[in-house]
Design a protein around this motif. Structure first.
Motif, mmCIF file in Angstrom:
data_model
loop_
_atom_site.group_PDB
_atom_site.id
_atom_site.type_symbol
_atom_site.label_atom_id
_atom_site.label_comp_id
_atom_site.label_asym_id
_atom_site.label_seq_id
_atom_site.Cartn_x
_atom_site.Cartn_y
_atom_site.Cartn_z
ATOM 1 N N GLY A 100 -0.850 2.971 -12.065
ATOM 2 C CA GLY A 100 0.361 3.196 -11.379
ATOM 3 C C GLY A 100 0.792 4.805 -11.778
ATOM 4 N N GLY A 101 1.901 5.096 -11.619
ATOM 5 C CA GLY A 101 2.457 6.417 -11.707
ATOM 6 C C GLY A 101 1.966 7.393 -12.364
ATOM 7 N N ARG A 132 -1.757 8.328 -10.845
ATOM 8 C CA ARG A 132 -1.223 9.265 -9.619
ATOM 9 C C ARG A 132 -0.672 10.624 -10.000
ATOM 10 N N ASP A 173 7.009 7.429 -17.998
ATOM 11 C CA ASP A 173 6.600 6.021 -18.175
ATOM 12 C C ASP A 173 5.133 5.918 -17.855
ATOM 13 N N ASP A 198 2.264 2.901 -17.403
ATOM 14 C CA ASP A 198 1.924 1.489 -17.122
ATOM 15 C C ASP A 198 0.657 0.982 -17.411
ATOM 16 N N ARG A 223 -1.657 -6.405 -5.904
ATOM 17 C CA ARG A 223 -0.226 -6.593 -5.605
ATOM 18 C C ARG A 223 0.681 -5.369 -5.620
ATOM 19 N N ARG A 224 -0.159 -4.031 -5.884
ATOM 20 C CA ARG A 224 0.687 -2.593 -6.026
ATOM 21 C C ARG A 224 1.259 -2.465 -4.619
ATOM 22 N N ASP A 225 2.104 -1.921 -4.673
ATOM 23 C CA ASP A 225 2.533 -1.327 -3.328
ATOM 24 C C ASP A 225 1.937 -0.288 -2.483
ATOM 25 N N ASN A 236 -0.880 3.929 -5.904
ATOM 26 C CA ASN A 236 -0.571 3.438 -6.907
ATOM 27 C C ASN A 236 -1.128 2.364 -7.501
ATOM 28 N N ASP A 243 8.318 -8.026 -0.461
ATOM 29 C CA ASP A 243 9.550 -7.112 -1.601
ATOM 30 C C ASP A 243 9.769 -5.997 -0.775
ATOM 31 N N ARG A 302 9.919 -2.011 -1.444
ATOM 32 C CA ARG A 302 8.765 -1.193 -1.345
ATOM 33 C C ARG A 302 8.943 -0.137 -0.007
ATOM 34 N N ARG A 349 10.969 2.486 -1.487
ATOM 35 C CA ARG A 349 9.659 3.476 -2.362
ATOM 36 C C ARG A 349 8.948 4.228 -1.442
ATOM 37 N N ARG A 396 10.760 7.114 -0.405
ATOM 38 C CA ARG A 396 11.273 8.205 -1.621
ATOM 39 C C ARG A 396 10.048 8.903 -1.752
ATOM 40 N N PHE A 397 8.664 8.203 -1.896
ATOM 41 C CA PHE A 397 7.585 8.906 -2.526
ATOM 42 C C PHE A 397 7.494 10.025 -1.138
#
Ligand code: ATP
Ligand code: MG
Length: 475
Positions: free
Chosen positions: A34-35, A38, A50, A52, A124-126, A130, A172, A175, A178, A181-182
């Protein structure tokens, strides 16, 4: 961007070594995902907030065991419903999750989950960027696991989902926000197929809670050029569903050869201007909402052309309703935004004829938010005519100059009345009554108008005069 397959140097924080050792002793595989991965690959100079960690097995157990290897007071927070656990390490939130497979129902963004492989979890990641994982296992510590070519997408600054976008966004809908936003934060492009899928799924945003929506809006607002995010929100149809007050500002009407500016695109320019001068989130909200009162107050008349009378007042009321609807905190922040919106035209009016009394009133009414208000007004200049632009800038410079002068002379900021209510009561032997307020107001007005100085003696004499006019007897 680092190109090699192994990225040990990304995993130098001692916590990674600890997680690796604990995972080995539990005989489970673990990866950072994840983040964090990245941002490392992007060589973003952002502070790590954070991290993950995905475990191929029991993530909560891994978190509990890791905590035992850390200082005694390390607490693990367990979120049973999500099957995740979190601990704080030097102020960084480390989130643990067991690798999982997800399946969704249409009514909720919370899927049913089953244990799965790393690949299931990456599925399952967006977004592909990520889903990048770095191995924490001793056999291949630091290896990049990139089944979807996320690295390539990072390099070409492309946001794309690992799986079919329509399903990903419908499963979801958060996303969609998101993605935008990204795009705004990183100045990336959303893949056209994904954009199209967002367009088609926009209505699904209705199942997302306001809190989550506001989180993403705040991140868009915090980006370097927030208009990028808002234009994407608009073009995908999301903005109309989230902030219809803004989309109502779009368009130029023309009657009898007279037109007004497009207040939506003007707003976005003001927002970018504000973002270029201040990091303050609430000034950015104020820039975003400063003209929302224009849609409901717009009128055309032959004599006056296009007018938006009272749009500042209307707008400030709408700000409150909007914050309430989005479940944003109704505290001093909403009051601040309302105040900037309400006062947004005051310095402009003053700039046309700078008088001492108008400046005194401005200082008095804006109080501690005067600098913020001036910044807002300066950001509000979007004319493309260089001559006019200079004229407006110069006018505000004059207002600022005048503010300085008046302030040093008259001290009206954080105005304290030179005559207290008690003194008025004493002077005229009054019990609490209407007249006291009348006299106090009259003194304040006289000071702001420049009729008397902001000092005790002049205010005292003025009080006596006013008392006489109200037929009060001095004791
Ligand atoms: P940042 O923390 O900088 O906002 P991030 O990508 O780390 O960005 P988080 O919300 O911390 O975002 O999520 C961590 C990871 O969890 C993401 O990188 C992504 O892999 C996954 N993730 C988060 N939210 C979703 C979602 N709604 N759908 C699918 N995967 C998600
Ligand atoms: Mg994160």
């Amino acid at each position: 961007m680092p190109n090699q397959k192994n990225h040990k140097q990304a995993l130098e924080l001692p916590i990674f070594k600890i997680i690796s050792q604990v995972a080995t002793s539990l005989q489970i595989d673990a990866y950072v995902i994840g983040g964090f991965v990245r941002d490392y690959l992007l060589q973003q100079q952002v502070p790590v907030k954070d991290i993950d960690v995905v475990a191929i097995g029991d993530g909560i157990e891994l978190a509990n065991q890791v905590a035992k290897s850390l200082p005694l007071n390390t607490k693990v927070q367990i979120f049973k419903t999500y099957g995740t656990a979190m601990l704080l390490y030097n102020g960084i939130a480390i989130e643990f999750v067991g690798a999982r497979k997800e399946s969704y129902q249409t009514t909720s963004r919370n899927p049913e989950v089953k244990p799965g492989s790393l690949e299931d979890d990456q599925n399952r990641r967006d977004f592909t960027m990520n889903a990048l994982a770095l191995s924490l296992n001793t056999s291949n510590y630091g290896d990049l696991i990139d089944p979807f070519n996320g690295l390539k997408d990072l390099k070409s600054k492309r946001i794309i989902t690992p799986l079919e976008p329509k399903i990903t966004f419908s499963d979801d809908p958060l996303r969609m926000l998101r993605a935008i936003r990204f795009a705004s934060q990183l100045q990336f492009k959303i893949d056209p197929i994904c954009l199209d899928a967002i367009n088609k799924n926009a209505e699904r945003i209705k199942i997302i809670t306001n809190e989550r929506i506001v989180d993403e809006l705040n991140k868009i607002l915090a980006s370097k050029k927030p208009s990028n995010g808002f234009k994407l929100l608009h073009h995908t149809g999301l903005l109309k569903l989230i902030l219809p007050e803004l989309t109502a500002l779009e368009g130029i009407e023309e009657v009898e050869g007279q037109s007004h500016k497009d207040n939506f695109y003007h707003t976005l320019e003001v927002l970018d201007n504000m973002a270029a001068t201040s990091d303050d989130l609430w000034l950015r909200w104020a820039a975003l909402l400063h003209d929302i009162g224009k849609a409901p107050t717009k009128k055309f008349s032959k004599t006056n052309g296009w007018t938006f009378h009272g749009h500042e007042f209307k707008g400030s009321k709408m700000v409150y309703q909007l914050f309430k609807r989005l479940k944003m905190p109704l505290n001093d922040k909403v009051k601040f935004v309302q105040k900037i919106v309400l006062m947004s035209s005051r310095p402009i009016v003053i700039a046309e004829a700078v008088t001492d009394s108008a400046v005194r009133r401005l200082i008095f009414d804006a109080g501690e938010d005067l600098e913020a208000l001036m910044l807002h007004c300066e950001a509000d200049i979007t004319t493309k005519n260089p001559r006019r632009f200079k004229k407006y800038r110069d006018n505000f410079a004059l207002v600022r100059q005048k503010i300085k002068e008046v302030e040093t002379r008259d001290h009206v900021r954080n105005f304290q009345p030179p005559i207290s209510g008690e003194l008025i009561m004493e002077t005229f032997s009054l019990k609490p009554c209407r007249e006291i307020g009348l006299i106090k107001d009259a003194i304040k007005e006289a000071i702001l108008e420049g009729k008397i100085k902001n000092d005790f003696d002049e205010a005292y004499q003025f009080m006596l005069k006013k008392g006489k006019a109200l037929r009060l007897k001095k004791t």
